[in-house]
Scaffold this active site. Structure first.
Site, PDB file in Angstrom:
ATOM      1  N   LEU A   1       0.826  -1.206   0.000  1.00 46.72           N
ATOM      2  CA  LEU A   1       0.000   0.000   0.000  1.00 46.72           C
ATOM      3  C   LEU A   1       0.862   1.259   0.000  1.00 46.72           C
ATOM      4  O   LEU A   1       2.049   1.202   0.314  1.00 46.72           O
ATOM      5  CB  LEU A   1      -0.913  -0.031   1.240  1.00 46.72           C
ATOM      6  CG  LEU A   1      -1.895  -1.217   1.235  1.00 46.72           C
ATOM      7  CD1 LEU A   1      -2.443  -1.490   2.633  1.00 46.72           C
ATOM      8  CD2 LEU A   1      -3.033  -0.961   0.250  1.00 46.72           C
ATOM      9  N   PRO A   2       0.249   2.415  -0.336  1.00 43.33           N
ATOM     10  CA  PRO A   2       1.068   3.625  -0.503  1.00 43.33           C
ATOM     11  C   PRO A   2       1.786   4.093   0.771  1.00 43.33           C
ATOM     12  O   PRO A   2       2.965   4.421   0.708  1.00 43.33           O
ATOM     13  CB  PRO A   2       0.054   4.686  -0.960  1.00 43.33           C
ATOM     14  CG  PRO A   2      -1.090   3.931  -1.536  1.00 43.33           C
ATOM     15  CD  PRO A   2      -1.143   2.635  -0.772  1.00 43.33           C
TER      16      PRO A   2
ATOM     17  N   THR B   1       6.305   0.564   2.211  1.00 41.50           N
ATOM     18  CA  THR B   1       7.309   1.356   2.916  1.00 41.50           C
ATOM     19  C   THR B   1       6.566   2.352   3.794  1.00 41.50           C
ATOM     20  O   THR B   1       5.874   3.235   3.277  1.00 41.50           O
ATOM     21  CB  THR B   1       8.204   2.120   1.920  1.00 41.50           C
ATOM     22  OG1 THR B   1       8.835   1.185   1.057  1.00 41.50           O
ATOM     23  CG2 THR B   1       9.266   2.927   2.661  1.00 41.50           C
TER      24      THR B   1
ATOM     25  N   LYS C   1      15.435  -0.466   5.456  1.00 39.62           N
ATOM     26  CA  LYS C   1      15.032   0.165   4.192  1.00 39.62           C
ATOM     27  C   LYS C   1      15.372   1.661   4.179  1.00 39.62           C
ATOM     28  O   LYS C   1      15.979   2.170   3.241  1.00 39.62           O
ATOM     29  CB  LYS C   1      13.522  -0.052   4.012  1.00 39.62           C
ATOM     30  CG  LYS C   1      12.823   0.839   3.038  1.00 39.62           C
ATOM     31  CD  LYS C   1      12.830   0.299   1.641  1.00 39.62           C
ATOM     32  CE  LYS C   1      12.266   1.323   0.662  1.00 39.62           C
ATOM     33  NZ  LYS C   1      12.327   0.918  -0.698  1.00 39.62           N
TER      34      LYS C   1
ATOM     35  N   LYS D   1      10.085  10.565  -0.371  1.00 41.80           N
ATOM     36  CA  LYS D   1       9.265   9.866   0.635  1.00 41.80           C
ATOM     37  C   LYS D   1      10.178   9.132   1.634  1.00 41.80           C
ATOM     38  O   LYS D   1      10.010   9.248   2.846  1.00 41.80           O
ATOM     39  CB  LYS D   1       8.330   8.857  -0.054  1.00 41.80           C
ATOM     40  CG  LYS D   1       7.579   7.989   0.943  1.00 41.80           C
ATOM     41  CD  LYS D   1       6.784   6.850   0.314  1.00 41.80           C
ATOM     42  CE  LYS D   1       6.270   5.920   1.411  1.00 41.80           C
ATOM     43  NZ  LYS D   1       5.494   4.792   0.938  1.00 41.80           N
TER      44      LYS D   1
END
Ligand code: NAD
Length: 296
Positions: free
Chosen positions: A65-66, A96, A171, A246
């Protein structure tokens, strides 16, 4: 064969879902976009009418998902995953999201009786389609052991990074380093060229010297030395400025929480923020070379 529910069939999730089907799993797919569900159905998944339908007989739930707010809503909202899935289902969030959100999600899931892991990915849409993603997994050993065979069908490297949220830590720390090293690589190539050293010669030297890094050898921001790099197609992505921004924002937020000094990470964030504000959010992140050269 495992009964898998896959939620979030966007740029990344669509290819990942197909790879689970190809590996022989029974995959029920859901997205807010009917077109995305239809595409998944064409590729062998079973169309689900909603989250409840997708997860009702799942042994494993995968989400892509976003952002964090979507993840918390899809897992814990009304008719969300934890109120609809069988309790023995392992929950794998590949989105993420903020470390804090991932840890909160894992705690909420545990309180509801579920094993949940965060498993964000490295690699873009090409790797998602090819099944060659790298997964960085945070969560208990038992969750990792249950998630690994599913992740193996979508990636080539699956790492257990430790407790809940540590996948997201790996990440964002990695991508912060990438953002910084890309800007440094651009500055080094520009400096060399300004001083009369052509890009290929500098590449030949620096790629075997102490300045060597992935941003240079796999993704050279100067056109020429690495033919597959976005610099050879006018910086079309690849990995867009908006996506890098982001991840740098997530890194900055987490660093503030933890009291970690990330001076260069924040300079990188400001550089990509300015590019985005100036309308270059869709440019590949190596397109920062154009800014370094004063071309944009
Ligand atoms: P995307 O926007 O293309 O896909 C997200 C999908 O989620 C969309 O299809 C959307 O309709 C769906 N969605 C949103 N809310 C939903 C809900 N409540 N229920 C069901 N479906 C819902 O995004 P993407 O590029 O596929 O990225 C997904 C995640 O992967 C992000 O967290 C991103 O940061 C991360 N990521 C992306 C890349 C990349 O190159 N695109 C690389 C690494 C990681």
């Amino acid at each position: 064969m495992t009964n898998i529910a896959f939620i979030g069939l966007g740029n990344m999730g669509s290819g990942m879902c197909v790879n689970l089907v190809k590996a022989g799993h029974k995959v029920k797919a859901f997205d807010l976009s009917p077109d995305a569900i239809r595409a998944a159905e064409t590729n062998g998944a079973i169309a689900a009418s909603g989250i409840q339908d997708a997860v009702s007989d799942a042994e494993c739930v995968v989400t892509m998902l976003p952002a964090g707010k979507h993840v918390l809503e899809v897992y814990f909202g009304e008719h969300g995953i934890t109120s609809s899935a069988p309790q023995n289902a392992v929950l794998i969030d590949c989105s993420t999201i903020a470390v804090e959100d991932a840890r909160r999600a894992a705690e909420n899931a545990k309180a509801a009786g579920f094993l949940m892991v965060d498993a964000p990915v490295s690699g873009g849409t090409a790797a998602a389609d090819a099944g060659t993603l790298t997964f960085m997994v945070g969560g208990p050993d038992e969750g990792f052991a249950k998630a690994k065979p599913v992740l193996d069908a979508m990636g080539k490297n699956v790492f257990h990074a430790g407790a809940a949220g540590n996948g997201q830590v790996a990440k964002i720390a990695n991508n912060m380093l990438l953002g910084i090293s890309m800007i440094g690589t651009c500055e080094a190539f520009n400096l060399a060229e300004k001083l009369g050293l052509d890009a290929q010669t500098f590449f030949d030297i620096a790629s075997t010297a102490s300045g060597q890094c992935w941003s240079m050898t796999s993704y050279c921001p100067s056109p020429g030395p690495v033919p597959a790099a976005p610099s050879n197609r006018d910086y079309q992505p690849g990995f867009a400025v908006a996506m890098m921004l982001k991840d740098l924002k997530l890194a900055a937020g987490a660093a503030d929480e933890a009291g970690a000094n990330i001076e260069f990470g924040k300079l990188a964030e400001a550089t990509y923020q300015k590019l985005s504000e100036d309308g270059f959010g869709g440019l590949d992140f190596s397109g920062v070379m154009k800014r370094v050269k004063d071309e944009i």
